[in-house]
Design an enzyme around this catalytic site. Structure first.
Site, PDB file in Angstrom:
ATOM      1  N   PRO A   2       0.871  -1.200   0.070  1.00 53.87           N
ATOM      2  CA  PRO A   2      -0.107  -0.140  -0.154  1.00 53.87           C
ATOM      3  C   PRO A   2       0.877   1.287   0.078  1.00 53.87           C
ATOM      4  CG  PRO A   2      -0.131  -1.328   2.105  1.00 53.87           C
ATOM      5  CD  PRO A   2       0.588  -2.059   1.132  1.00 53.87           C
ATOM      6  N   GLU A   3       0.689   2.177  -1.188  1.00 54.59           N
ATOM      7  CA  GLU A   3       1.328   3.481  -1.228  1.00 54.59           C
ATOM      8  C   GLU A   3       0.508   4.315  -0.699  1.00 54.59           C
ATOM      9  OE1 GLU A   3       4.552   4.216  -1.952  1.00 54.59           O
ATOM     10  OE2 GLU A   3       5.178   2.215  -1.928  1.00 54.59           O
ATOM     11  N   LYS A  61       0.729   8.087   4.915  1.00 54.41           N
ATOM     12  CA  LYS A  61       0.043   6.618   5.091  1.00 54.41           C
ATOM     13  C   LYS A  61      -0.321   6.239   6.369  1.00 54.41           C
ATOM     14  CE  LYS A  61       3.709   5.207   1.605  1.00 54.41           C
ATOM     15  NZ  LYS A  61       4.961   4.438   1.328  1.00 54.41           N
ATOM     16  N   HIS A 114      -4.141 -13.968   7.184  1.00 46.70           N
ATOM     17  CA  HIS A 114      -3.354 -13.337   7.973  1.00 46.70           C
ATOM     18  C   HIS A 114      -4.181 -12.533   8.579  1.00 46.70           C
ATOM     19  CE1 HIS A 114      -0.191 -15.160   6.101  1.00 46.70           C
ATOM     20  NE2 HIS A 114      -0.573 -14.836   4.824  1.00 46.70           N
ATOM     21  N   ARG A 133       2.583  -9.256   6.869  1.00 43.32           N
ATOM     22  CA  ARG A 133       3.930  -9.305   7.669  1.00 43.32           C
ATOM     23  C   ARG A 133       3.655  -8.611   8.896  1.00 43.32           C
ATOM     24  NH1 ARG A 133       7.634  -7.175   2.681  1.00 43.32           N
ATOM     25  NH2 ARG A 133       9.064  -7.377   4.413  1.00 43.32           N
ATOM     26  N   ARG A 194      18.001  21.675   2.404  1.00 36.77           N
ATOM     27  CA  ARG A 194      18.454  20.524   2.577  1.00 36.77           C
ATOM     28  C   ARG A 194      19.861  20.061   2.098  1.00 36.77           C
ATOM     29  NH1 ARG A 194      16.079  16.596   6.263  1.00 36.77           N
ATOM     30  NH2 ARG A 194      14.610  17.703   7.495  1.00 36.77           N
ATOM     31  N   ARG A 304      18.551  -0.346  -0.124  1.00 35.44           N
ATOM     32  CA  ARG A 304      17.356  -0.756  -0.908  1.00 35.44           C
ATOM     33  C   ARG A 304      17.898  -0.514  -2.320  1.00 35.44           C
ATOM     34  NH1 ARG A 304      15.434   0.402   3.647  1.00 35.44           N
ATOM     35  NH2 ARG A 304      13.708  -0.464   4.557  1.00 35.44           N
TER      36      ARG A 304
END
Length: 319
Positions: A2-3, A61, A114, A133, A194, A304
């Site tokens: 899910p984004e 999110k 699940h 998960r 930044r 990643r």
DNA sequence: ATGCCTACCTGGGAGC
DNA sequence: TGCTCCCAGGTAGGCA
């Protein structure tokens, strides 16, 4: 996984199907799913029993449902806070009929493979939190005032948000960050101050929320920016174009994901399958860039991966 | 304050 | 076939 657009799809589903309904009982099947709730499963259940959902709100999110108390018909100052993590789903089952096929199972028995938390509603319906998960979690949070006095998030008009979300910035679907607003101007200033790579800055949830690895890569591709470009070296226009690129990808995914559930259930996984086919950078290593045909490359990034077109998104010069 | 790293968790798939 | 290892990744928390 899910984004932000999928979470927004879930929010809309909850707004349509769960708001104004009352919780009768709570069953926590996996304690880990409520690990962030200070009192654990017993306290979570106690706070939810008899509470009525007042709205469905989202920031980044994070998703929450402010709670009204049935006994005094007033706001409780609390909310059920939901984060789907990487594999979370919220499924809504209306009363009686078995809704066979929900989550791809045969509908037999009383749970999905699940199923972590099951809310039984006073009208007989159920809300399931399913998470393979268990990176996601539920908790009952105290609502606190927003820092900027604006609404807590998308779907709300109240200037309050869960304490656990207070450090999370607004997201690119939030009207408070619309182009031309003070919030947008502040975001641009902070981003451009930044001294780190632009992708790291995009992923910093205290600057702008809801941008994960997929949307960062897609937005960077659209704006033709390399992930390691130092944020502070980017022009205002280029930074704005990047934010717009990310937002466009999110709007596109939302248009697809918004059709992925019907009146009986909200299925998070249903949305991503369609959207995967429209990705042009993320996960596309070796496939030709949709603009110039150069093969997309995959590179290590923050333990990643980052995907980019080596021609459209040139490495920044550095000394 | 900013920047950066690691732990957390589980199942699917690759490789042997 | 069965085992091991790697990978996905948002977030909190801890470090300098």
């Amino acid at each position: 996984m899910p984004e932000l657009p999928e979470v927004e799809t879930v929010r809309r589903g909850l707004a349509d199907h769960v708001v104004h309904r009352t919780v009768a009982d709570v069953e926590v099947l996996r304690e880990r799913a409520v690990r962030r709730h200070p009192g654990g499963a017993v306290d979570l259940a106690a706070r939810l029993r008899g509470a009525r959902f007042g709205a469905a709100v989202r920031r980044g999110k994070y998703l929450w449902l402010p709670l009204d108390r049935a006994d005094d018909a007033g706001e409780s100052g609390e909310a059920l806070l939901i984060h789907l993590g990487m594999s979370g789903q919220v499924l809504v089952k209306d009363s009686v009929d078995g809704t066979a096929g929900v989550d791809g199972t045969d509908g037999s028995g009383s749970g999905a493979p699940h199923l972590r938390v099951r809310l039984t509603l006073a009208d007989g319906g159920e809300v399931w939190f399913v998470d393979q998960r268990t990176f996601g979690h539920l908790l009952v949070a105290d609502l606190v005032p927003t820092a900027d006095g604006g609404p807590g998030g998308v779907g709300s008009s109240m200037p309050a948000l869960p304490q656990e979300v207070a450090h999370i910035a607004r997201d690119l679907l939030d009207p408070g960050l619309a182009v031309g607003t003070p919030g947008r101007a502040a975001l641009l200033r902070r981003l451009r101050s930044r001294r780190t790579g632009i992708k790291r800055a995009l992923l910093d949830q205290t600057l702008v929320s809801g941008v994960g690895n997929i949307y960062a890569d897609e937005g960077l591709w659209r704006a033709r920016v390399h992930y390691a470009q130092e944020a502070a070296t980017m022009s205002r226009a280029r930074t704005e174009a990047l934010l717009e690129g990310v937002a466009e990808v999110m709007h596109g995914a939302l248009a697809v994901g918004g059709t992925s559930f019907d009146s009986l259930y909200v299925n998070v996984n249903g949305a991503s399958g369609y959207f995967d086919r429209s990705l042009v950078a993320y996960g596309q290593a070796g496939r030709p860039c949709a603009r110039c045909g150069t093969p997309i490359v995959r590179e290590p990034f923050m333990n990643r991966s980052s995907f980019r077109c080596p021609r459209c998104q040139r490495a920044p010069r550095h000394g």
